[in-house]
Design a protein around this motif. Sequence first.
Motif, short mmCIF file in Angstrom:
data_model
loop_
_atom_site.label_atom_id
_atom_site.label_comp_id
_atom_site.label_asym_id
_atom_site.label_seq_id
_atom_site.Cartn_x
_atom_site.Cartn_y
_atom_site.Cartn_z
N VAL A 6 -87.55 23.93 -10.81
CA VAL A 6 -86.59 24.37 -9.79
C VAL A 6 -86.85 25.85 -9.47
N ALA A 7 -87.20 26.61 -10.50
CA ALA A 7 -87.48 28.04 -10.30
C ALA A 7 -88.63 28.22 -9.31
N LYS A 9 -89.54 26.04 -7.04
CA LYS A 9 -89.05 25.62 -5.72
C LYS A 9 -88.25 26.75 -5.08
N LEU A 306 -75.77 33.38 -14.53
CA LEU A 306 -76.02 32.06 -15.11
C LEU A 306 -76.79 32.16 -16.43
N GLY A 307 -77.38 33.32 -16.67
CA GLY A 307 -78.07 33.50 -17.95
C GLY A 307 -79.57 33.62 -17.82
N MET A 308 -80.06 33.85 -16.61
CA MET A 308 -81.51 34.03 -16.43
C MET A 308 -81.92 35.39 -16.99
N GLN A 312 -87.66 36.25 -16.64
CA GLN A 312 -87.69 35.07 -15.77
C GLN A 312 -87.47 35.45 -14.31
N GLU B 110 -80.48 20.32 -7.17
CA GLU B 110 -81.34 21.38 -7.71
C GLU B 110 -80.52 22.57 -8.18
N GLU B 113 -79.32 21.51 -11.45
CA GLU B 113 -80.44 21.34 -12.37
C GLU B 113 -81.01 22.68 -12.83
N PHE B 114 -80.88 23.67 -11.98
CA PHE B 114 -81.44 25.00 -12.27
C PHE B 114 -80.92 25.53 -13.61
N VAL B 115 -79.61 25.38 -13.82
CA VAL B 115 -79.01 25.89 -15.06
C VAL B 115 -79.58 25.15 -16.27
N GLU B 117 -82.45 23.75 -16.43
CA GLU B 117 -83.84 24.20 -16.61
C GLU B 117 -83.86 25.52 -17.38
N LEU B 118 -82.94 26.41 -17.04
CA LEU B 118 -82.87 27.70 -17.74
C LEU B 118 -82.53 27.48 -19.21
N ARG B 161 -72.19 22.74 -11.34
CA ARG B 161 -73.19 23.62 -11.94
C ARG B 161 -72.62 24.29 -13.19
#
Lengths: 413, 241
Positions: A6-7, A9, A306-308, A312, B110, B113-115, B117-118, B161
């Motif tokens: 997803v990142a 994308k 969100l915690g990225m 990243q 997506e 899903e992003f979260v 994935e992280l 999310r």
Amino acid sequence: MRLGSVALKYATRSLTRHSRRTILSMVGTGIGCAMALVALSWMDGAIRMQVRAIAESGAGHIRMVHRNWPETQEDTLRLQGLEEVLATVAETPHLEHYSVRAHAKGLLAFGTRTAPAAITGVLPKHEMAANRILRRGALEGRYLEEDEEGAVVIGRTLARRLDVMLDDALYATLSGKDDIHSAMLRIVGILDTGSQELDLAVCHITLADMQEITGIPGAGEISLVLSEERHSAEAKAHLTETMPADNTVITWREVNPSLAANVDSDTAFMRLMALIVIVVVALGIMSAQLTAVLERRAEFAMLSALGMKTRQIVSMVMMEAVVIGLGGAVVALGVGGSVSYYLATRGMDLSRWLDDDLGFADVLFDPYLYGSFGVWLIGYALAIAMATTIFATLYPAWKAAQVMPADALRTTG
Amino acid sequence: MTATTDEVLVKAQNVTKVYHTDEVATHALRGITTEVTAGEFLAIVGPSGSGKTTLLNLIGALDAVTDGHLEVMGHNVARMSKRQRADMRLNQLGFVFQAYNLFPVLTAQENVEFVLELQGVTDNRTERAREALDQLGLLDFADRRPTQMSGGQQQRVAVARAIASRPRLVLADEPSANLDGENARILLDMMHELNEQAGITFVFSTHDPRVIAYARRVITLVDGKIDTDVVKEREAMAEQT
């Protein structure tokens, strides 16, 4: 960042938000890199032309001399085992031509006029093949013939200084090993190179005459012209391995250090020009990427919320740069490759910038300058475009990672 | 109704937050002391500028306290590194903001899903994202981008999310502020259900009476201080909702 993630994308689709800006960034990167490519292609061609001119003007790409010559530059030193050396030279890889020479300092006299001269004993056929000054200069009369006795070819400036013409007989005095020697030499040719400096250096007699007059047998040097300068190391290794002892091999750089310095200086200048173009392009990309990052401040804040991690976020922004860089490389190859191909196949006619009269540049340099073209352009285009965009995006990416989520979300929410 | 446990998720002792702008000090919070226990459905209310969002940002480790002691999930937030705070937000907290803050270039699925994935979830990531969307009644909108959805739907995606990562605590800043009555009711019903069924703790900042009606506990802030802290009786709740 994995393919299909997803990142990834997010990174690639972000480029489509302002597709015009993305395309402009790619085109800008591409044009800048194309300019750098053309400059490098041109530089490479110009340097090859310069080195070729130097090599074919007497220096050769590499030269065999007595091992003491590099230190003393003494004209009386002779190559050891000339027959064996010539056999070795003939088998040198990538050899095009070679010239066998012996030098002596002397004084030329005609009537009451005298002029100092650097006299060169040559093998006429080899010298004519290896020396472009002889081939391209305007020769009145003819050049020396093999085993011709008592003949000399001099430069136009020397002829004027002595006030002589064809068939006049010069009285030559040469320094030998232990004594001064003299001989009468009939002028069979007068060479006009367009350069007074070069003309003064032309005073050729046969090698046999040189040996006869000075009483020193053998040759002082063998200069080898190769198909390309890049083969010098291979040729030098062959000669060093097989030539008799007491001889050594030197390159044109050691023969003409000042010319080598000029070539290096030209190379450095062109690289600097290419670097300036790249820096300007990089600043443009940096500005565009910074704008793109600042526009998405709230999104980066959300990613952080969100915690990225910093790494990243930086990677994700850099991925956008990679895509721009790849697009730029394609443009660079299209534009830079086409121009470089044109330069390499058609060349650029330099004669339009030269005088109509015979000049130094006509004799020494080719009227057409050919750039370089090869597979290396693909690697260079990719490397320059990628390095430029990645370097230019480092700061915007760092900026994106430094967005304070609380501040950004408060101001946008 | 999910009963709250004694496990304390948030513990604030005399928490102060001061913003400095051009040599002007703004006291957003003045000595907040409170606790949030697991399973709560808590509303922080108060007029604009009372410090509701600031308190949520501090609990969410999005901002640093100026003074006092704040523990979230047993960790002293002031002593956590940037990376540790990010890890806590990723694995134990969920966020819902007034402006939805969805990523416009990603579809609803997506975004969710992003979260995951992280978090490093590789198995069943898509299924989990779709499950979260399904819980919020948005499965049919999974492939739509935020611009193709209404405000209410976008906010429900934001909630999906927030809960997809299976957080222990969801912090929602004015979640219904941009929603009409019907959408606000649907959203609150769903969040209430998640609290009841999944035991997720919700802390809202709001001045929306509709949200307050759903809350089992209401903390009122005035000028950065706790004015009242009221736990409602079940009967009163039933009447209000």
